[in-house]
Design a protein around this motif. Structure first.
Motif, PDB file in Angstrom:
ATOM      1  N   GLU A 187       4.337   0.381   0.119  1.00  0.00           N
ATOM      2  CA  GLU A 187       2.974   0.011   0.693  1.00  0.00           C
ATOM      3  C   GLU A 187       2.975  -1.691   0.496  1.00  0.00           C
ATOM      4  O   GLU A 187       3.155  -2.193  -0.720  1.00  0.00           O
ATOM      5  CB  GLU A 187       1.882   0.528  -0.181  1.00  0.00           C
ATOM      6  CG  GLU A 187       0.509  -0.241   0.182  1.00  0.00           C
ATOM      7  CD  GLU A 187       0.100  -0.045   1.574  1.00  0.00           C
ATOM      8  OE1 GLU A 187      -0.211  -1.270   2.073  1.00  0.00           O
ATOM      9  OE2 GLU A 187      -0.059   0.923   2.263  1.00  0.00           O
ATOM     10  N   GLN A 188       2.858  -2.266   1.519  1.00  0.00           N
ATOM     11  CA  GLN A 188       3.003  -3.729   1.386  1.00  0.00           C
ATOM     12  C   GLN A 188       1.838  -4.503   0.986  1.00  0.00           C
ATOM     13  O   GLN A 188       2.094  -5.697   0.792  1.00  0.00           O
ATOM     14  CB  GLN A 188       3.632  -4.267   2.909  1.00  0.00           C
ATOM     15  CG  GLN A 188       4.809  -3.700   3.238  1.00  0.00           C
ATOM     16  CD  GLN A 188       5.499  -4.069   4.479  1.00  0.00           C
ATOM     17  OE1 GLN A 188       4.773  -4.786   5.234  1.00  0.00           O
ATOM     18  NE2 GLN A 188       6.494  -3.636   5.052  1.00  0.00           N
ATOM     19  N   ARG A 189       0.714  -3.836   0.976  1.00  0.00           N
ATOM     20  CA  ARG A 189      -0.578  -4.731   0.709  1.00  0.00           C
ATOM     21  C   ARG A 189      -1.439  -4.058  -0.249  1.00  0.00           C
ATOM     22  O   ARG A 189      -1.932  -4.310  -1.266  1.00  0.00           O
ATOM     23  CB  ARG A 189      -1.287  -5.002   2.108  1.00  0.00           C
ATOM     24  CG  ARG A 189      -0.288  -6.260   2.834  1.00  0.00           C
ATOM     25  CD  ARG A 189      -0.820  -6.283   4.279  1.00  0.00           C
ATOM     26  NE  ARG A 189      -0.035  -7.259   4.930  1.00  0.00           N
ATOM     27  CZ  ARG A 189       1.209  -6.780   5.362  1.00  0.00           C
ATOM     28  NH1 ARG A 189       1.439  -5.483   5.347  1.00  0.00           N
ATOM     29  NH2 ARG A 189       1.959  -7.592   6.139  1.00  0.00           N
ATOM     30  N   ASN A 190      -2.161  -2.831   0.383  1.00  0.00           N
ATOM     31  CA  ASN A 190      -3.043  -2.110  -0.281  1.00  0.00           C
ATOM     32  C   ASN A 190      -2.646  -0.976  -1.165  1.00  0.00           C
ATOM     33  O   ASN A 190      -2.977  -0.031  -0.994  1.00  0.00           O
ATOM     34  CB  ASN A 190      -3.952  -1.487   0.797  1.00  0.00           C
ATOM     35  CG  ASN A 190      -4.522  -2.591   1.673  1.00  0.00           C
ATOM     36  OD1 ASN A 190      -5.076  -3.628   1.342  1.00  0.00           O
ATOM     37  ND2 ASN A 190      -4.489  -2.657   3.055  1.00  0.00           N
ATOM     38  N   VAL A 191      -1.841  -1.418  -2.231  1.00  0.00           N
ATOM     39  CA  VAL A 191      -1.567  -0.572  -3.294  1.00  0.00           C
ATOM     40  C   VAL A 191      -2.842   0.348  -3.811  1.00  0.00           C
ATOM     41  O   VAL A 191      -2.364   1.657  -4.066  1.00  0.00           O
ATOM     42  CB  VAL A 191      -0.793  -1.460  -4.288  1.00  0.00           C
ATOM     43  CG1 VAL A 191      -0.366  -0.395  -5.819  1.00  0.00           C
ATOM     44  CG2 VAL A 191       0.458  -1.922  -3.852  1.00  0.00           C
ATOM     45  N   CYS A 192      -3.887  -0.159  -3.971  1.00  0.00           N
ATOM     46  CA  CYS A 192      -5.036   0.740  -4.612  1.00  0.00           C
ATOM     47  C   CYS A 192      -5.358   1.852  -3.818  1.00  0.00           C
ATOM     48  O   CYS A 192      -6.209   2.589  -4.079  1.00  0.00           O
ATOM     49  CB  CYS A 192      -6.178  -0.196  -4.961  1.00  0.00           C
ATOM     50  SG  CYS A 192      -5.501  -1.604  -6.293  1.00  0.00           S
ATOM     51  N   GLN A 193      -5.044   1.780  -2.536  1.00  0.00           N
ATOM     52  CA  GLN A 193      -5.365   3.142  -1.526  1.00  0.00           C
ATOM     53  C   GLN A 193      -4.712   4.146  -1.830  1.00  0.00           C
ATOM     54  O   GLN A 193      -4.754   5.203  -1.035  1.00  0.00           O
ATOM     55  CB  GLN A 193      -5.695   2.414  -0.234  1.00  0.00           C
ATOM     56  CG  GLN A 193      -6.643   1.475  -0.056  1.00  0.00           C
ATOM     57  CD  GLN A 193      -6.873   0.850   1.559  1.00  0.00           C
ATOM     58  OE1 GLN A 193      -5.839   1.111   2.304  1.00  0.00           O
ATOM     59  NE2 GLN A 193      -7.806   0.146   1.566  1.00  0.00           N
TER      60      GLN A 193
END
Length: 175
Positions: free
Chosen positions: A67-73
């Motif tokens: 995941e390149q951006r939204n790790v929290c999802q």
């Protein structure tokens, strides 16, 4: 291992200082099925080989996400999770914002804040790029600043900060 709020363990250091292998040993000491989140975008063949080497370091015990951006999802709540690494994660935000340091830092801080509120243990790996040679280009200097501010922010949120030096973990902070 989980807490009411996210427990952030921040591991930083130079290139090839042993950050990833230390983080993996730590994660396996805390969980029999840890999570590994790779934030890298593969840019070329050489980088693909580096990514493959990291993948080969992990066995079937690991749950792996890219995941390149939204790790929290990702479904990482109540898990022991390695996030590797801040430098590549920031690069994605920096490119998305057309090299706007402030905007990239806001996007990054939003993710760190969400992790800090999410139950689980989050081992976040970063690089100390400001300890090396002064960047030659304006964009390099801007990114070095961004990395430094992101590291400071993450370290402030972390319950534990470890600096890796030549494969040796040096405890910097422990709450």
């Amino acid at each position: 291992m989980s807490t009411d709020n996210g427990d952030i363990i921040f591991i930083t250091g130079g290139a090839r200082s042993g950050k990833s292998s230390y983080a993996q040993q730590l994660a396996l000491s805390l969980s029999s099925n840890p999570v590994y989140v790779a934030t890298a975008k593969v840019w070329d063949d050489d980088f693909e080989k580096r990514v493959q080497r990291h993948k080969n370091d992990r066995d079937e015990r690991w749950i792996n996400y890219e995941e390149q951006r939204n790790v929290c999802q990702l479904p990482i709540e109540n898990k022991v999770c390695i996030i590797d690494c801040v430098t590549l994660w920031l690069t994605n935000f920096f490119i998305d914002t057309k090299n706007d340091i402030d905007a990239a830092l806001v996007l990054f801080k939003t993710q760190i804040n969400a992790l800090h509120k999410m139950p689980g243990t989050f081992i976040i790996i970063s690089n100390e790029i400001g300890m090396g040679v002064h960047a030659e280009s304006e964009i390099g200097r801007k990114f070095t600043d961004l990395q430094g501010w992101a590291n400071q922010y993450t370290a402030a949120k972390a319950s534990k900060v470890i600096l890796m030096v030549s494969g040796i973990p040096v405890n910097i902070k422990e709450k």
